[in-house]
Design a protein around this motif. Sequence first.
Motif, PDB file in Angstrom:
ATOM      1  N   THR A 178      -1.408  12.844  -4.904  1.00 26.70           N
ATOM      2  CA  THR A 178      -1.215  13.701  -3.580  1.00 26.70           C
ATOM      3  C   THR A 178      -1.994  15.127  -4.370  1.00 26.70           C
ATOM      4  O   THR A 178      -2.697  16.272  -4.354  1.00 26.70           O
ATOM      5  N   MET A 189     -13.227   7.428  -0.689  1.00 31.12           N
ATOM      6  CA  MET A 189     -11.651   7.236  -1.279  1.00 31.12           C
ATOM      7  C   MET A 189     -12.645   5.655  -1.266  1.00 31.12           C
ATOM      8  O   MET A 189     -13.395   5.185  -0.439  1.00 31.12           O
ATOM      9  N   HIS A 244      -7.337   9.890   3.044  1.00 25.09           N
ATOM     10  CA  HIS A 244      -5.808   9.768   3.144  1.00 25.09           C
ATOM     11  C   HIS A 244      -5.950  11.510   2.925  1.00 25.09           C
ATOM     12  O   HIS A 244      -6.223  12.030   3.470  1.00 25.09           O
ATOM     13  N   GLN A 257       0.917  -1.311  -0.102  1.00 26.41           N
ATOM     14  CA  GLN A 257       0.222  -0.261   0.228  1.00 26.41           C
ATOM     15  C   GLN A 257       1.332   1.451  -0.016  1.00 26.41           C
ATOM     16  O   GLN A 257       0.436   1.847  -0.590  1.00 26.41           O
ATOM     17  N   SER A 292      -2.328   7.100  -9.300  1.00 25.94           N
ATOM     18  CA  SER A 292      -1.217   7.264  -8.923  1.00 25.94           C
ATOM     19  C   SER A 292      -0.951   5.492  -9.160  1.00 25.94           C
ATOM     20  O   SER A 292      -1.023   5.028  -9.265  1.00 25.94           O
ATOM     21  N   ASN A 323      -6.341   2.686   1.997  1.00 20.02           N
ATOM     22  CA  ASN A 323      -4.952   3.044   2.372  1.00 20.02           C
ATOM     23  C   ASN A 323      -4.231   2.011   3.782  1.00 20.02           C
ATOM     24  O   ASN A 323      -3.592   1.079   3.310  1.00 20.02           O
TER      25      ASN A 323
HETATM   26  N1  PLP Z   1      -4.270   8.737  -1.375  1.00 16.40           N
HETATM   27  C1  PLP Z   1      -4.018   7.208  -0.733  1.00 16.40           C
HETATM   28  C2  PLP Z   1      -5.560   6.221  -0.572  1.00 16.40           C
HETATM   29  C3  PLP Z   1      -2.811   7.002  -0.989  1.00 16.40           C
HETATM   30  O1  PLP Z   1      -2.977   5.872  -0.798  1.00 16.40           O
HETATM   31  C4  PLP Z   1      -1.971   7.240  -1.654  1.00 16.40           C
HETATM   32  C5  PLP Z   1      -0.738   6.774  -1.802  1.00 16.40           C
HETATM   33  O2  PLP Z   1      -0.293   6.880  -0.695  1.00 16.40           O
HETATM   34  C6  PLP Z   1      -2.200   9.145  -2.352  1.00 16.40           C
HETATM   35  C7  PLP Z   1      -3.350   9.239  -1.654  1.00 16.40           C
HETATM   36  C8  PLP Z   1      -0.937  10.041  -2.426  1.00 16.40           C
HETATM   37  O3  PLP Z   1      -0.395   9.226  -3.823  1.00 16.40           O
HETATM   38  P1  PLP Z   1       0.574  10.067  -4.165  1.00 16.40           P
HETATM   39  O4  PLP Z   1       1.973   9.155  -3.683  1.00 16.40           O
HETATM   40  O5  PLP Z   1       0.795   9.667  -5.542  1.00 16.40           O
HETATM   41  O6  PLP Z   1       0.930  11.375  -3.884  1.00 16.40           O
END
Ligand code: PLP
Length: 372
Positions: free
Chosen positions: A70, A145, A98, A7, A194, A149
């Motif tokens: 993000t 979501m 998140h 994750q 992502s 995660n």
């Molecule tokens: N949202 C979730 C559920 C995530 O697991 C993550 C990464 O840890 C993110 C957003 C952020 O992703 P990124 O690493 O591409 O900024």
Amino acid sequence: MIYLDYQATTPVAPEVGEAMLPWIEEKFANPHSPSRWGHEAEAAIEVARKRVGEAIGLKGGSVAFTGSATEALNWALKGTVEKAPKGRNRIITVATEHAAVLDTCEWLAGQGADLTVLPVQPDGRLDLDLLVRELDDRVLIVAAMQVNNEIGVTQPISEIAGMVHRAGALMLCDAVQALGRVEICEGPDLVAVSAHKIHGPKGIGALWMRKGAEPAPLIHGGGQERGLRSGTLSPALCVGFGAAARLAGDRRPHDRDHVERLWEAAVAALGSGWTINGSTRHRYKGNLNIRREGLDGARLIADLRDIAFSLGSACASGSGRPSHVLRALGLGDRQARSSIRLGFGRYTTGEELVDACRRIAAHATAQEKLEA
Ligand code: PLP
């Protein structure tokens, strides 16, 4: 190392590395230049965009690349607030989101938005009756979501989107942990993903936007991405994301069966004395978040140095604070600190997972004896 932190990030697939290499070593043209080489890079990016769009699988929208999920989530929220019709300044989100969503929403609240953070039930699922009661004609956007995660719990995104739309609001879905693992739910207007969570490179994400729901740009400059997100795109990163997205689509049934077998093997190897955090029914099974009375999760991680696993999200582990997700399930600080997250997937073998789980269980038992 036995890698059980899927994750946090996933290993780059060999096919992805191979697809990216020419764009790192030889083909360095700017994809926005009018030269033949520029056009070649642009064409490769468009193929990648199509592949990411196909992996998301939703109709009636388009994909814009970003530097991370993000950024995509920040853009979706801030850019939607920027374009808000008069009278709609409420944002609704969920306590288990998140930090990329929660912190952005908090920041927007500091700028004058009216923020509601909904609690979850002890199994991590949102109570839809609570949401219905909150929805009114002042709500601008709801962010939820699909797959969590930290605990792998899924939310009924299509149902939520239906309710949100009936209130005339927009729905943002963080599908970072869903892409390539489960089918992306229909309904949201904005979807963030992502590359590095699907065996692609770090440093690239994307926002899928339903036509008409495009947020105002967050980053201004050269007008790339149809004027929505300026900045020179990296052909290597885009191509890598595209290759990972295609692979995820091709391999999804196989990956899903593999992960389900791994889950059964892990639960059996851990033995008794563990409690699974979050719903066992509504979940993605490549995420096993477990706790054991009196366990010191951080010490276990430090002791078993050749097994990579974590306490919760990579960000939460770094802060030293107990996970906000586990707290939202109603766990106390002690219970949150006695929880660990095992994440596995495509390249995890049954043997290494069973070996790791047996060692984790043995260490936990030894810790208990020492305490006693
Ligand atoms: N949202 C979730 C559920 C995530 O697991 C993550 C990464 O840890 C993110 C957003 C952020 O992703 P990124 O690493 O591409 O900024």
